[in-house]
Design an enzyme around this catalytic site. Structure first.
Site, PDB file in Angstrom:
ATOM      1  N   HIS A  47      20.464  53.090   0.266  1.00 43.34           N
ATOM      2  CA  HIS A  47      21.579  53.843   0.836  1.00 43.34           C
ATOM      3  C   HIS A  47      22.458  52.946   1.692  1.00 43.34           C
ATOM      4  O   HIS A  47      22.153  52.666   2.853  1.00 43.34           O
ATOM      5  CB  HIS A  47      21.045  55.019   1.653  1.00 43.34           C
ATOM      6  CG  HIS A  47      22.119  55.819   2.328  1.00 43.34           C
ATOM      7  ND1 HIS A  47      21.942  56.435   3.552  1.00 43.34           N
ATOM      8  CD2 HIS A  47      23.396  56.084   1.955  1.00 43.34           C
ATOM      9  CE1 HIS A  47      23.049  57.047   3.890  1.00 43.34           C
ATOM     10  NE2 HIS A  47      23.955  56.847   2.940  1.00 43.34           N
ATOM     11  N   ASN A  59      21.231  59.847   8.520  1.00 42.85           N
ATOM     12  CA  ASN A  59      21.949  61.090   8.255  1.00 42.85           C
ATOM     13  C   ASN A  59      21.208  62.322   8.759  1.00 42.85           C
ATOM     14  O   ASN A  59      21.819  63.315   9.145  1.00 42.85           O
ATOM     15  CB  ASN A  59      22.238  61.233   6.764  1.00 42.85           C
ATOM     16  CG  ASN A  59      23.432  60.401   6.340  1.00 42.85           C
ATOM     17  OD1 ASN A  59      24.148  59.859   7.170  1.00 42.85           O
ATOM     18  ND2 ASN A  59      23.648  60.297   5.041  1.00 42.85           N
ATOM     19  N   SER A  77      22.774  59.632  -0.507  1.00 42.80           N
ATOM     20  CA  SER A  77      22.724  59.723   0.956  1.00 42.80           C
ATOM     21  C   SER A  77      21.869  60.879   1.428  1.00 42.80           C
ATOM     22  O   SER A  77      21.560  60.977   2.613  1.00 42.80           O
ATOM     23  CB  SER A  77      24.142  59.880   1.522  1.00 42.80           C
ATOM     24  OG  SER A  77      24.746  61.059   1.013  1.00 42.80           O
ATOM     25  N   GLU A  90      19.584  51.720   4.211  1.00 42.74           N
ATOM     26  CA  GLU A  90      18.272  52.349   4.149  1.00 42.74           C
ATOM     27  C   GLU A  90      17.665  52.111   2.765  1.00 42.74           C
ATOM     28  O   GLU A  90      18.307  52.400   1.750  1.00 42.74           O
ATOM     29  CB  GLU A  90      18.387  53.852   4.423  1.00 42.74           C
ATOM     30  CG  GLU A  90      18.808  54.165   5.851  1.00 42.74           C
ATOM     31  CD  GLU A  90      19.038  55.643   6.095  1.00 42.74           C
ATOM     32  OE1 GLU A  90      18.662  56.135   7.181  1.00 42.74           O
ATOM     33  OE2 GLU A  90      19.601  56.314   5.206  1.00 42.74           O
TER      34      GLU A  90
END
Length: 433
Positions: A143, A193, A122, A155
Site C-alpha cells: 500500500h 488508514n 488501501s 505498508e
C-alpha cells in the site's frame, strides 16, 4: 534480502496512484511495464507520468537526463501478456473487489509461476483477493500512499497464506526505493488508514452535529495538533468517494461506530461532490458554487408566491390547501405541463408512491421555470438521490408535512442545494417552517 531479486516490475492501472508507483519504481532503476485497459486510458497514464516527472525537473528535484532515463525504463502497453517476464506485478486499479479479482485472474494466467503479485489496495482484504488465485502464497499487499513519489510510508501486508519470503522481498524492495516499509497483518484499513479515517469520520460527524464549523475544525487541527492540513482539506484531497470506500470496508470488518460513514459524507458522494477532483467537496475549488447566493426575500414585500403542486391524491390536495391557507397562489399542475408551471416560484412534487417520485421530479425539472425551487415530499427516499436524478440538484429541497393539514413543515436542504433554495419555502399557517 536485497531487492535485486526484482529487476522487472509490472504495474496494472495507470491512474494517479498507479502512474506514481511506476515512477517510483523507474526512479529506483527498475524496468517497468505499465498496463492499462485501452489506448485512451494508456495515454492518460502516460500524461500522469510525464507531468509528474516534468514538475520534478521544473522544481530542481530531477535533472532532465534523469527524467529521460525514467521514461526510457518505462514501457506502456495495453497487453497483459507483456507482463510475462516480470518478477513482480503491482495491481493499482480502482478499489473494487470484483475488479481486482478479475485482474488477478488474468495475471494468474500470464505471469510466471514464481512471480510475486501485489495489490495496492488501501482497505480491501488481501486474503479475499489471494484466495481467488492459484498462487495465494505469493500474493502480497503493498500500500503506497498518494502521491507515491513524495510519500515515504509503504505498508506491506502479508496474509496467513503468504510465504514469509515474499513479504520480506517486497519490504526489501520498498526500502531500496528509498521508502519506509511497515509490515502489517491483513486487517481492513491496515494501520494508517484504520487510525486516520476514524479521525476524519469523527470530524465529519462534528460538523454535521453543529459542534463547530468546517473552517474552525480545520484550523483547530492545524494549529492545535500541528497537522499540515485539517480533516476537511485532507478528505477533499483524498477524494470523498475514496474516503467513503475505506470507511465502509473498515466498518464492515470492525463494526466500530467510529468507522460508520457520516451521513454528510454519503450525501456529498451521492451528489458527485468528491473534492478537488470534481471542483467541490467540503470546499469549493476554482470558484464559488453555482446557484442563488442570497436568501429569498420576504414574501410580504411583494406579490404572494406562486406554488405548483404536482400530484392527484388526498395528500397532494391537503398540501395544496395548506399552502393556499398560508397566502400562496396555488396551482394544481401536471408534471409535464409547462404552461401551468410557468411563473411558479415553488413546485412541490407530491406523488402517491416512492416509485413515482423520481420520474415525477425529473419531469418537473424539465418543465418548471429555471428559477423555480423544486421540492419533494419524500419521507423514506433520500432527497439527495432524487435531486441528482432530477438533473437540477441545486434547485431541489425536501419538504415534508408530517401532518398535511398541520402547521409544521420540515425543510431538508442537501449538500447540492443552492444557498437560496432552502429559504424559498411555502409559509405555514403560523408563518414558521
Amino acid at each position: 534480502m536485497s531487492s535485486g531479486s526484482f529487476s522487472r516490475v509490472g504495474v496494472v492501472g495507470l491512474g494517479t496512484m498507479g502512474a506514481g508507483i511506476a515512477e517510483v519504481l523507474a526512479r529506483g532503476g527498475l524496468d517497468v511495464v505499465g498496463v492499462e485497459v485501452d489506448a485512451e486510458a494508456l495515454e492518460r497514464g502516460r500524461g500522469h507520468l510525464e507531468r509528474s516527472t516534468g514538475r520534478a525537473v521544473e522544481r530542481g528535484r530531477l535533472t532532465g537526463e534523469a527524467r529521460d532515463a525514467i521514461l526510457g525504463r518505462t514501457t506502456l502497453t495495453t497487453e497483459f501478456a507483456d507482463l510475462g517476464g516480470c518478477d513482480l506485478v503491482i495491481e493499482a486499479v480502482p478499489e473494487r473487489l470484483d475488479l481486482k479479482r478479475r485482474v488477478f485472474a488474468t495475471l494468474d494466467g500470464v505471469c510466471r509461476e514464481d512471480a510475486v503479485l501485489a495489490t495496492n489496495t488501501s482497505s480491501l482484504s488481501v486474503t479475499d483477493i489471494a484466495v481467488t488465485t492459484r498462487r495465494p502464497s505469493k500474493i502480497v499487499g503493498v500500500h503506497f500512499f498518494n502521491p507515491a513519489p513524495v510519500m515515504r510510508l509503504v505498508e506491506v501486508i502479508g496474509t496467513v497464506l503468504t510465504e514469509p519470503d515474499a513479504v520480506a522481498r517486497v519490504a526489501a524492495l520498498v526500502e531500496d526505493l528509498g521508502k519506509t516499509p511497515v509490515t502489517v497483518g491483513d486487517r481492513a484499513g491496515f494501520v494508517a488508514n484504520r487510525l486516520l479515517f476514524g479521525y476524519l469520520n469523527q470530524a465529519a460527524g462534528m460538523l454535521e452535529s453543529g459542534h463547530a464549523t468546517r473552517d474552525d475544525i480545520d484550523t483547530a487541527m492545524k494549529g492545535g495538533a500541528g497537522l499540515p492540513m485539517g480533516p476537511f482539506t485532507l478528505m477533499d484531497l483524498i477524494g470523498l468517494d475514496t474516503c467513503l470506500e475505506v470507511l465502509e470496508a473498515v466498518y464492515a470488518e470492525s463494526r466500530d461506530r467510529r468507522h460508520a460513514p457520516s451521513p454528510v459524507l454519503r450525501e456529498l458522494v451521492a451528489a458527485g461532490l468528491l473534492g478537488r477532483k470534481t471542483g467541490q467537496g467540503f470546499y469549493t475549488y476554482g470558484g464559488t458554487a453555482s446557484g442563488n447566493e442570497g436568501a429569498a426575500g420576504d414574501a410580504a414585500d411583494g406579490p404572494p408566491p406562486v406554488v405548483g403542486v404536482a400530484g392527484t391524491g388526498p395528500y397532494a390536495t391537503a398540501v395544496a390547501r395548506t399552502c393556499g391557507a398560508a397566502g400562496a397562489e396555488v396551482r394544481r399542475v401536471a408534471a409535464d405541463d409547462e404552461a401551468a408551471l410557468s411563473g411558479c416560484d415553488l413546485v412541490i412534487e407530491a406523488a402517491g408512491t416512492d416509485a413515482e417520485r423520481a420520474p415525477a421530479l425529473a419531469a418537473l425539472a424539465k418543465a418548471a421555470p429555471p428559477d423555480a425551487v423544486l421540492a419533494t415530499t419524500a419521507v423514506t427516499v433520500p432527497v439527495i438521490g432524487l435531486a441528482v436524478a432530477s438533473g437540477r440538484p441545486a434547485d431541489v429541497v425536501g419538504l415534508r408535512f408530517p401532518e398535511a393539514d398541520g402547521t409544521l413543515v420540515e425543510i431538508a436542504a442537501t449538500v447540492a442545494s443552492a444557498p437560496g433554495s432552502p429559504t424559498a419555502r411555502p409559509p405555514s399557517r403560523n408563518g414558521s417552517g
